[in-house]
Write an enzyme that holds these catalytic residues in place. Structure first.
Site, PDB file in Angstrom:
ATOM      1  N   LYS A   1       0.826  -1.205   0.000  1.00 43.08           N
ATOM      2  CA  LYS A   1       0.000   0.000   0.000  1.00 43.08           C
ATOM      3  C   LYS A   1       0.869   1.269   0.000  1.00 43.08           C
ATOM      4  CE  LYS A   1      -3.885  -2.350   0.175  1.00 43.08           C
ATOM      5  NZ  LYS A   1      -3.581  -3.797   0.179  1.00 43.08           N
ATOM      6  N   ASN A   2       0.242   2.420  -0.111  1.00 46.22           N
ATOM      7  CA  ASN A   2       0.996   3.682  -0.242  1.00 46.22           C
ATOM      8  C   ASN A   2       1.857   3.987   0.988  1.00 46.22           C
ATOM      9  OD1 ASN A   2      -0.835   3.639  -2.349  1.00 46.22           O
ATOM     10  ND2 ASN A   2      -1.210   5.850  -2.304  1.00 46.22           N
TER      11      ASN A   2
END
Ligand SMILES: *Cc1c(COP(=O)(O)O)cnc(C)c1O
Length: 376
Positions: free
Chosen positions: A181-182
């Protein structure tokens, strides 16, 4: 090799982990966890955020807090990760899958009302690629039928819908800080709680059914077992890793958006010539460049393209075999209505490399390879 994914790393992580060790607090809810909580509450305009051991566990907490029971029905898209369904299946719910909108790959909000039965308890939305579902009609519907709304916002940290942060809109919002994920802490996530009246129960469920959180705050003079629960709080070592990224969340977000926009610009002519389709961002949605995907004509062309890119050392992957078509989905759920788009669109989608360590030169290289594949 342009890797499809590399774990987020800003450079401060090790230093913060050392600080957590030096503070002699490596279990949950230490100083870094508190910083992350405060940051999430401020940025997401949420009255209460709690770090969890994963987004899957945040979803499990939401299912426990909503007291989902055997026989209940929960509506969600079929085009999502298994965890979205798992959390509710584990409480005995039946999953009712609905079709998606081909423009965003999000659930089609116009199909929800028809899928509601007297057994329906909740709508679980998943904001695909960090692009918001059409939340206004969904909230209206939930209100009219007294249903809970849970946001699987695993991909949507730092995205918004008409200015409101995703994850803060439904009764519960679930974030993922998995390494894909980011923002990451290895394995981890967060639960956002919209209504403060649900805070105490959430803290108890997260802390093995005890009121230890109240004890830490000095609200009770000893803590005891007060309800059922589990252990959903991550180590402060993981929170220290996450803090290094939350601190730089704006820079990370800008970097990813720059790459996303570059992909869009460079591939626009291929889309105009009908070679491939590009993602759509509806008005009112601010996304976080969680991923960049294209759509090929069909699954055969997609397989050929993956091979072609692999020969050029570019990692491109597809995902989500629709849940209603696989063994567990058939056992625990049913598809409501017609599968007009879910299967067809899922077979066309291909994700290109987009992570915090991708450069503009990488994007150029990937786009050049795509143009070569399509003979342009
Ligand atoms: C990544 C992801 C999850 C799972 O997150 P974990 O933190 O690994 O549990 C759930 N739902 C969606 C949509 C995801 O993308």
């Amino acid at each position: 090799m342009i890797q499809f994914n590399e774990p987020p790393f800003t450079g401060k992580e090790i230093e913060y982990i050392k600080q957590a060790v030096a503070a002699q607090h490596i279990c949950g809810d230490g100083v870094f966890t508190k910083r992350c909580h405060q940051w999430l509450e401020e940025r997401m305009q949420s009255p209460k955020a709690l770090l969890t051991t994963s987004c899957t566990h945040a979803l499990e907490m939401a299912a426990l807090l909503l007291e989902i029971r055997p026989g209940d029905e929960v509506i969600m898209p079929s085009y999502t990760f298994a965890s979205t369904a798992d959390a509710f299946v584990m409480r005995g719910a039946r999953i009712v899958f609905v079709d998606l909108r081909p423009d965003t790959m999000n659930l089609d909000e116009t199909l929800l009302e028809d899928a509601i039965t007297p057994k329906t308890r909740a709508i679980v939305v998943m904001h695909y690629a960090g692009v918001a579902c059409e939340m206004e009609p969904i909230l209206d519907l939930a209100d009219r039928f007294h249903l809970a709304v849970v946001e699987d916002a695993a991909q949507a940290v730092m995205s918004s819908y008409h200015g409101i942060p995703l994850g803060s809109i439904g009764d519960y919002g679930c974030y993922s800080f998995h390494e894909t994920k980011n923002y990451s802490m290895g394995e981890g996530g967060a639960l956002l709680i919209r209504d403060l009246e649900n805070r105490d129960r959430a803290e108890i469920i997260r802390e093995k059914g005890t009121d230890r959180s109240k004890f830490w705050r000095g609200e009770v003079d000893k803590y005891t077992w007060v309800d059922f629960g589990s252990s959903y709080l991550p180590s402060d070592l993981n929170a220290a890793y996450l803090w290094a990224q939350l601190e730089q969340a704006d820079a990370i977000n800008e970097h990813r958006l720059r790459l996303w926009n570059q992909y869009y610009r460079e591939l626009f002519s291929l889309a105009e010539q009908g070679c491939l389709s590009l993602p759509v961002i509806p008005a009112g949605c601010k996304h976080n460049a969680h991923m960049f995907y294209i759509k090929t004509d069909n699954i055969i062309q997609r397989s050929a393209l993956i091979r072609f890119l692999k020969e050029r050392e570019i990692g491109a992957v597809f995902h989500y075999i629709p849940l209603h078509t696989v063994a567990a989905g058939k056992k625990y759920g049913r598809f409501h209505g017609i599968d007009r788009y879910t299967t067809k669109e899922s077979e066309r989608l291909l994700r290109l490399p987009l992570h915090n360590h991708v450069t503009e030169a990488d994007v150029e290289q990937v786009c050049a390879a795509l143009k070569e594949f399509y003979g342009k």
